[in-house]
Design a protein around this motif. Structure first.
Motif, PDB file in Angstrom:
ATOM      1  N   GLY A 172       0.808  -1.213   0.000  1.00 23.24           N
ATOM      2  CA  GLY A 172       0.000   0.000   0.000  1.00 23.24           C
ATOM      3  C   GLY A 172       0.841   1.263   0.000  1.00 23.24           C
ATOM      4  O   GLY A 172       0.491   2.255  -0.640  1.00 23.24           O
ATOM      5  N   ILE A 173       1.977   1.216   0.709  1.00 22.51           N
ATOM      6  CA  ILE A 173       2.880   2.371   0.739  1.00 22.51           C
ATOM      7  C   ILE A 173       3.430   2.655  -0.655  1.00 22.51           C
ATOM      8  O   ILE A 173       3.513   3.809  -1.095  1.00 22.51           O
ATOM      9  CB  ILE A 173       4.043   2.124   1.725  1.00 22.51           C
ATOM     10  CG1 ILE A 173       3.519   2.034   3.162  1.00 22.51           C
ATOM     11  CG2 ILE A 173       5.097   3.208   1.600  1.00 22.51           C
ATOM     12  CD1 ILE A 173       2.840   3.289   3.659  1.00 22.51           C
ATOM     13  N   VAL A 174       3.807   1.593  -1.385  1.00 20.77           N
ATOM     14  CA  VAL A 174       4.343   1.774  -2.740  1.00 20.77           C
ATOM     15  C   VAL A 174       3.276   2.368  -3.648  1.00 20.77           C
ATOM     16  O   VAL A 174       3.562   3.252  -4.477  1.00 20.77           O
ATOM     17  CB  VAL A 174       4.858   0.433  -3.310  1.00 20.77           C
ATOM     18  CG1 VAL A 174       5.294   0.609  -4.760  1.00 20.77           C
ATOM     19  CG2 VAL A 174       6.023  -0.091  -2.478  1.00 20.77           C
ATOM     20  N   VAL A 175       2.033   1.897  -3.503  1.00 20.39           N
ATOM     21  CA  VAL A 175       0.935   2.456  -4.305  1.00 20.39           C
ATOM     22  C   VAL A 175       0.768   3.948  -4.014  1.00 20.39           C
ATOM     23  O   VAL A 175       0.577   4.762  -4.928  1.00 20.39           O
ATOM     24  CB  VAL A 175      -0.375   1.697  -4.010  1.00 20.39           C
ATOM     25  CG1 VAL A 175      -1.560   2.410  -4.672  1.00 20.39           C
ATOM     26  CG2 VAL A 175      -0.285   0.259  -4.516  1.00 20.39           C
ATOM     27  N   SER A 176       0.856   4.338  -2.743  1.00 20.32           N
ATOM     28  CA  SER A 176       0.729   5.753  -2.373  1.00 20.32           C
ATOM     29  C   SER A 176       1.866   6.581  -2.959  1.00 20.32           C
ATOM     30  O   SER A 176       1.655   7.688  -3.461  1.00 20.32           O
ATOM     31  CB  SER A 176       0.717   5.897  -0.851  1.00 20.32           C
ATOM     32  OG  SER A 176      -0.422   5.272  -0.288  1.00 20.32           O
ATOM     33  N   LEU A 177       3.082   6.040  -2.886  1.00 23.66           N
ATOM     34  CA  LEU A 177       4.219   6.747  -3.477  1.00 23.66           C
ATOM     35  C   LEU A 177       4.048   6.908  -4.983  1.00 23.66           C
ATOM     36  O   LEU A 177       4.381   7.961  -5.552  1.00 23.66           O
ATOM     37  CB  LEU A 177       5.515   5.988  -3.168  1.00 23.66           C
ATOM     38  CG  LEU A 177       6.002   6.005  -1.716  1.00 23.66           C
ATOM     39  CD1 LEU A 177       7.224   5.109  -1.572  1.00 23.66           C
ATOM     40  CD2 LEU A 177       6.335   7.426  -1.272  1.00 23.66           C
ATOM     41  N   LEU A 178       3.534   5.862  -5.621  1.00 23.70           N
ATOM     42  CA  LEU A 178       3.310   5.908  -7.063  1.00 23.70           C
ATOM     43  C   LEU A 178       2.302   7.005  -7.409  1.00 23.70           C
ATOM     44  O   LEU A 178       2.491   7.759  -8.374  1.00 23.70           O
ATOM     45  CB  LEU A 178       2.798   4.552  -7.559  1.00 23.70           C
ATOM     46  CG  LEU A 178       2.461   4.451  -9.052  1.00 23.70           C
ATOM     47  CD1 LEU A 178       3.713   4.681  -9.891  1.00 23.70           C
ATOM     48  CD2 LEU A 178       1.852   3.091  -9.372  1.00 23.70           C
ATOM     49  N   ALA A 179       1.251   7.113  -6.608  1.00 24.08           N
ATOM     50  CA  ALA A 179       0.240   8.144  -6.865  1.00 24.08           C
ATOM     51  C   ALA A 179       0.833   9.538  -6.726  1.00 24.08           C
ATOM     52  O   ALA A 179       0.570  10.422  -7.552  1.00 24.08           O
ATOM     53  CB  ALA A 179      -0.927   7.959  -5.884  1.00 24.08           C
ATOM     54  N   HIS A 180       1.634   9.743  -5.679  1.00 26.06           N
ATOM     55  CA  HIS A 180       2.256  11.065  -5.492  1.00 26.06           C
ATOM     56  C   HIS A 180       3.238  11.383  -6.626  1.00 26.06           C
ATOM     57  O   HIS A 180       3.334  12.525  -7.075  1.00 26.06           O
ATOM     58  CB  HIS A 180       2.994  11.106  -4.153  1.00 26.06           C
ATOM     59  CG  HIS A 180       2.097  11.303  -2.975  1.00 26.06           C
ATOM     60  ND1 HIS A 180       1.374  10.271  -2.401  1.00 26.06           N
ATOM     61  CD2 HIS A 180       1.779  12.420  -2.256  1.00 26.06           C
ATOM     62  CE1 HIS A 180       0.673  10.735  -1.378  1.00 26.06           C
ATOM     63  NE2 HIS A 180       0.896  12.040  -1.267  1.00 26.06           N
ATOM     64  N   ALA A 181       3.961  10.354  -7.067  1.00 23.87           N
ATOM     65  CA  ALA A 181       4.986  10.583  -8.096  1.00 23.87           C
ATOM     66  C   ALA A 181       4.378  10.868  -9.463  1.00 23.87           C
ATOM     67  O   ALA A 181       4.876  11.710 -10.212  1.00 23.87           O
ATOM     68  CB  ALA A 181       5.910   9.368  -8.178  1.00 23.87           C
ATOM     69  N   THR A 182       3.281  10.151  -9.802  1.00 27.29           N
ATOM     70  CA  THR A 182       2.722  10.278 -11.155  1.00 27.29           C
ATOM     71  C   THR A 182       1.640  11.344 -11.248  1.00 27.29           C
ATOM     72  O   THR A 182       1.610  12.123 -12.201  1.00 27.29           O
ATOM     73  CB  THR A 182       2.141   8.925 -11.614  1.00 27.29           C
ATOM     74  OG1 THR A 182       1.167   8.472 -10.666  1.00 27.29           O
ATOM     75  CG2 THR A 182       3.243   7.894 -11.735  1.00 27.29           C
ATOM     76  N   MET A 183       0.752  11.384 -10.273  1.00 29.47           N
ATOM     77  CA  MET A 183      -0.382  12.305 -10.363  1.00 29.47           C
ATOM     78  C   MET A 183      -0.051  13.704  -9.855  1.00 29.47           C
ATOM     79  O   MET A 183      -0.575  14.702 -10.359  1.00 29.47           O
ATOM     80  CB  MET A 183      -1.580  11.742  -9.581  1.00 29.47           C
ATOM     81  CG  MET A 183      -2.096  10.425 -10.128  1.00 29.47           C
ATOM     82  SD  MET A 183      -3.527   9.812  -9.203  1.00 29.47           S
ATOM     83  CE  MET A 183      -3.781   8.234 -10.037  1.00 29.47           C
ATOM     84  N   LEU A 184       0.807  13.767  -8.840  1.00 34.56           N
ATOM     85  CA  LEU A 184       1.148  15.071  -8.269  1.00 34.56           C
ATOM     86  C   LEU A 184       2.544  15.541  -8.676  1.00 34.56           C
ATOM     87  O   LEU A 184       2.996  16.603  -8.261  1.00 34.56           O
ATOM     88  CB  LEU A 184       1.052  15.012  -6.739  1.00 34.56           C
ATOM     89  CG  LEU A 184      -0.320  14.599  -6.185  1.00 34.56           C
ATOM     90  CD1 LEU A 184      -0.294  14.543  -4.663  1.00 34.56           C
ATOM     91  CD2 LEU A 184      -1.405  15.555  -6.666  1.00 34.56           C
ATOM     92  N   ASN A 185       3.226  14.683  -9.452  1.00 34.35           N
ATOM     93  CA  ASN A 185       4.561  15.013  -9.957  1.00 34.35           C
ATOM     94  C   ASN A 185       5.532  15.344  -8.822  1.00 34.35           C
ATOM     95  O   ASN A 185       6.320  16.299  -8.908  1.00 34.35           O
ATOM     96  CB  ASN A 185       4.483  16.190 -10.941  1.00 34.35           C
ATOM     97  CG  ASN A 185       5.738  16.293 -11.792  1.00 34.35           C
ATOM     98  OD1 ASN A 185       6.399  15.288 -12.070  1.00 34.35           O
ATOM     99  ND2 ASN A 185       6.081  17.500 -12.210  1.00 34.35           N
ATOM    100  N   HIS A 186       5.479  14.546  -7.745  1.00 32.51           N
ATOM    101  CA  HIS A 186       6.384  14.730  -6.619  1.00 32.51           C
ATOM    102  C   HIS A 186       7.613  13.835  -6.768  1.00 32.51           C
ATOM    103  O   HIS A 186       7.495  12.691  -7.203  1.00 32.51           O
ATOM    104  CB  HIS A 186       5.685  14.381  -5.302  1.00 32.51           C
ATOM    105  CG  HIS A 186       4.742  15.451  -4.837  1.00 32.51           C
ATOM    106  ND1 HIS A 186       3.967  15.309  -3.709  1.00 32.51           N
ATOM    107  CD2 HIS A 186       4.449  16.682  -5.344  1.00 32.51           C
ATOM    108  CE1 HIS A 186       3.236  16.393  -3.543  1.00 32.51           C
ATOM    109  NE2 HIS A 186       3.508  17.234  -4.523  1.00 32.51           N
TER     110      HIS A 186
END
Length: 465
Positions: A337-351
């Motif tokens: 779940g943590i990896v999924v959250s990181l993926l969302a921040h990296a791709t959708m929020l460009n973090h």
């Protein structure tokens, strides 16, 4: 036109037969029934089950695509038909042998495709209800799960070995029980495609039994389950307090076991800790092999993170991986779940993925450790628990209480820190082989010594306070 298409199909089979072994052809292509080629350039194939179609897509997509393109020519679509008892006929359509499409359809239709225990079985195979993603190949291993994984592979590789029958796997939520028991079933099906393997959760079994009672179909229900070669039941603890279901499962269990059929069960607790379960059923759970899946150690947590990040196409810096593996300690599911959250921040929020981002994500998901668990902290805590001088750990004393404490320190250091076996050994003036022996000895004792399990749990709780 149909006669011409039948000839094309015969030609396809000739080419396939020349490119696979006889055993592969007999298992995966002989059962296929060609049902035509319609005006929309769709090839219609009847197969025994959805699982059969998924295995074709997984293992033979390239050869099928090559053969169909050569014989039928141009663009085509492929539609599988398969029989399930809950529906007269089901089908899925796959564009150009696209594996992801077929898996998606399975997920969307899973609740409808559950094998019906009230129907007469008129075909050799049933849909085993196994998730194709849950294989041994993507099941991460370490010292914390080495024994159950080894036993699972032994069962899958030798169906005639009944030493571990039943196999009863227990452990807390999120440690990989479902993945492991399904991996066993998948491997058995790969080795013996005609084996009648079925994975089912205890709540689904309970609902089927209730329906059978209401329709006066209990005998049909039992006949269906007694025809299974490998029965995999997840969350067996859900039978607690359900006397009718337990009685029925008791008779199914006896029949399968007496006929050398494999039973694989999972639970969140060991058989002896089950409340509301009939004693005669608990005794049968203990007939074979009972093995525990422990919360993931550091090595396993690190490997799970690395694999999940790779599968999701995510690049996570080493320091971030280390930080997450150190602080998310209870569950493999939490790590994913943590990896999924990181993926969302990296791709959708460009973090950018940094320690600060990881710290923010973890703050919303898990309780972060407030202090670093070091070898020295482990040694001090263990010695305090056993009321011995910490200096004695580093000496040559072989007194039982000193030796036991030393092995516990080695085991916990391996489980809770990033230290290698060699580094742990050096701190105690021992070699890495001694550390490996100590870890193995503690693991074996944990499976049979309740007092030791409670002691280690108390020690680990000290680190969380």
């Amino acid at each position: 036109m149909q006669e011409n298409n039948d000839k094309r199909w015969s030609k396809c089979l000739e080419i396939i037969k020349d490119n696979v072994t006889q055993a592969q052809y007999d298992a995966w292509f002989e059962p296929i029934v060609y049902r035509g080629f319609d005006a929309k350039n769709t090839i219609l194939l009847e197969v025994p089950s959805l699982y059969f179609a998924e295995m074709l897509e997984d293992k033979y997509a390239n050869i099928l695509k090559m053969v169909f393109s050569k014989i039928f020519g141009g663009a085509f679509r492929l539609r599988y038909f398969y029989s399930v008892a809950s529906e007269p006929e089901a089908n899925i359509e796959v564009q150009g042998l696209n594996k992801s499409t077929i898996i998606t359809n399975k997920v969307e239709r899973a609740s409808q495709q559950m094998a019906n225990p009230f129907a007469k079985v008129e075909y050799a195979d049933i849909d085993p209800q196994l998730n194709p993603k849950y294989t041994f190949e993507n099941y991460c291993g370490s010292m914390s799960n080495k024994l159950p994984v080894s036993i699972g592979k032994a069962i899958a590789s030798d169906p005639n070995c009944k030493t571990f029958n039943p196999l009863f796997i227990f452990g807390p939520t999120g440690v990989g029980k479902t993945h492991l028991i399904e991996a066993i079933g998948i491997k058995i099906k790969e080795n013996n495609p005609h084996s009648r393997v079925l994975y089912i959760t205890a709540p689904v079994f309970e609902r089927q039994y209730t329906t059978a009672v209401s329709h006066n179909k209990v005998n049909d229900f039992m006949n269906f389950y007694q025809s299974i070669d490998v029965l995999i039941v997840d969350d067996i603890q859900e039978f607690a307090g359900k006397t009718g279901t337990q009685n029925t499962f008791y008779h199914i269990f006896n029949h399968l076991h007496q006929n050398q059929k494999q039973l694989i069960l999972s639970s969140d607790c060991r058989p002896t800790d089950m409340d509301g379960m009939m004693p005669r059923l608990i005794s049968r759970f203990k007939w074979g092999m009972t093995v525990e899946l422990y919360p993931p150690d550091y090595d396993l947590r690190r490997e799970v993170l690395t694999m999940k990040a790779y599968q999701d196409g995510l690049s996570i810096p080493t320091d971030v991986l280390d930080y997450i593996a150190t602080n998310v300690t209870d569950s493999v599911r939490e790590l994913e779940g943590i990896v999924v959250s990181l993926l969302a921040h990296a791709t959708m929020l460009n973090h950018e993925i940094t320690i600060d981002l990881a710290r923010a994500v973890l703050a919303n998901a898990v309780k972060v450790s407030k202090r670093q668990i070091t070898f020295e902290l482990i040694a001090e805590t263990v010695c305090s628990h056993y009321n011995i001088d910490v200096d004695l750990l580093y000496g040559k004393s072989r007194k039982r209480e000193i030796s036991d404490a030393r092995q516990v320190v080695m085991y916990l250091a391996k489980k809770l820190t990033q230290l290698s076996s060699t580094n742990i050994g050096l701190r105690l003036s021992r070699n890495h082989a001694t550390v490996l022996h100590a870890c193995k000895n503690i693991e074996e004792r944990l499976s049979v010594e309740k007092d030791l399990r409670e002691e280690l749990e108390a020690i680990e709780n000290e680190f969380k306070s």
